[in-house]
Motif scaffolding. Sequence first.
Motif, PDB file in Angstrom:
ATOM      1  N   PRO A 139      44.202  75.678  59.890  1.00  5.32           N
ATOM      2  CA  PRO A 139      45.626  76.022  59.907  1.00  5.32           C
ATOM      3  C   PRO A 139      45.954  76.944  61.069  1.00  5.32           C
ATOM      4  O   PRO A 139      45.118  77.738  61.502  1.00  5.32           O
ATOM      5  N   GLY A 140      47.181  76.832  61.561  1.00  7.75           N
ATOM      6  CA  GLY A 140      47.626  77.704  62.634  1.00  7.75           C
ATOM      7  C   GLY A 140      48.042  79.062  62.092  1.00  7.75           C
ATOM      8  O   GLY A 140      48.192  79.250  60.879  1.00  7.75           O
ATOM      9  N   PRO A 141      48.249  80.042  62.975  1.00 13.85           N
ATOM     10  CA  PRO A 141      48.570  81.406  62.527  1.00 13.85           C
ATOM     11  C   PRO A 141      49.875  81.493  61.735  1.00 13.85           C
ATOM     12  O   PRO A 141      49.978  82.291  60.805  1.00 13.85           O
ATOM     13  N   ALA A 142      50.868  80.678  62.070  1.00 17.13           N
ATOM     14  CA  ALA A 142      52.121  80.714  61.318  1.00 17.13           C
ATOM     15  C   ALA A 142      51.909  80.216  59.891  1.00 17.13           C
ATOM     16  O   ALA A 142      52.461  80.765  58.934  1.00 17.13           O
ATOM     17  N   MET A 143      51.098  79.174  59.745  1.00 23.74           N
ATOM     18  CA  MET A 143      50.826  78.643  58.410  1.00 23.74           C
ATOM     19  C   MET A 143      50.043  79.652  57.591  1.00 23.74           C
ATOM     20  O   MET A 143      50.328  79.871  56.408  1.00 23.74           O
ATOM     21  N   GLU A 144      49.062  80.279  58.203  1.00 20.51           N
ATOM     22  CA  GLU A 144      48.263  81.267  57.492  1.00 20.51           C
ATOM     23  C   GLU A 144      49.113  82.440  57.026  1.00 20.51           C
ATOM     24  O   GLU A 144      48.928  82.962  55.926  1.00 20.51           O
ATOM     25  N   LYS A 145      50.068  82.830  57.872  1.00 23.78           N
ATOM     26  CA  LYS A 145      50.928  83.974  57.542  1.00 23.78           C
ATOM     27  C   LYS A 145      51.932  83.603  56.452  1.00 23.78           C
ATOM     28  O   LYS A 145      52.326  84.456  55.637  1.00 23.78           O
ATOM     29  N   ALA A 146      52.355  82.345  56.427  1.00 23.96           N
ATOM     30  CA  ALA A 146      53.366  81.909  55.459  1.00 23.96           C
ATOM     31  C   ALA A 146      52.816  81.821  54.035  1.00 23.96           C
ATOM     32  O   ALA A 146      53.556  81.978  53.064  1.00 23.96           O
ATOM     33  N   ILE A 147      51.533  81.541  53.915  1.00 23.96           N
ATOM     34  CA  ILE A 147      50.896  81.411  52.604  1.00 23.96           C
ATOM     35  C   ILE A 147      50.446  82.792  52.119  1.00 23.96           C
ATOM     36  O   ILE A 147      49.906  83.576  52.897  1.00 23.96           O
ATOM     37  N   PRO A 148      50.661  83.151  50.849  1.00 27.98           N
ATOM     38  CA  PRO A 148      51.146  82.323  49.733  1.00 27.98           C
ATOM     39  C   PRO A 148      52.639  82.415  49.483  1.00 27.98           C
ATOM     40  O   PRO A 148      53.119  81.841  48.501  1.00 27.98           O
TER      41      PRO A 148
END
Length: 274
Positions: A139-148
């Motif tokens: 996953p990219g950094p934006a996806m990692e930051k968006a979860i959870p």
Amino acid sequence: MAIRDAVSADGTRIVYRVSGPETGRPLVLLHGWAGNLRCWGGAADDLAQRYRVIAVDLRGHGYSDDPGAGYDDPKAWAGDVAAVLSAEGIESGAVLLGWSYGGIVATDYLATHGSAAVAAAVYCGSQAGIGPKVPGAAPGPAMEKAIPGVFDEAAGRAVRGFSVFGNANTGPGADKGVDAQRLFGTSLATPPSVRKALFYRTADNTGTLRGLDIPVLVLHGTEDPVVPAANGQYIADNAPNARISLWEGAQHGLFIEDRPRFFAEVSAFIDALD
């Protein structure tokens, strides 16, 4: 333009929209996580000038059923695509175009049903597999930051979770505000349980990529913060007949960030099939 539906193997009703000439080459658009068939915006209209565009609402998204199951089963995703192709009487010549999570779904179909009905595949800001330690699926950094946060049922926390994507889906510029709002709205309209369920699966489709006997086009922004460009490169490195077009400085939603270029590259690839 027509709105139709098909019933998947497990009974899930899949809704899709057909536009463009009935005699045109079938082009199946598979949207990304927490999207729907409207996410393509004007890019779908551009493509429908030349092709028979079939834009699908993935299970649990848009107007398709949420069966509460099957999100961790590659065969269920494959069955959804197969049901649409069957309902449209498509037995050969289709092009699958997957954006983001849609690329995983396209590969699930190819892994299960092969390429008899498919002439080519396009991966846009996408990846072929998913899961921890699966190659080409980081996953990219934006996806990692968006979860959870994006999985939360509390509206405020979900909104804040989605806000970390910023301009990732549209590219910078206030002129893309209408597109940004449409994508933001479709994301929030996707049930939180579905948003979460899509990530609780593991599928390494490397073997499928290496066995593909169809042309593959990979389109990827070099600054994609949602799906890293390395994931697109992994597809290009493993599919035997693949080429990659890296968009310098571009992010995740290429069909919105540079709609004319998206149309030009996709149509040139499809036309070369003939």
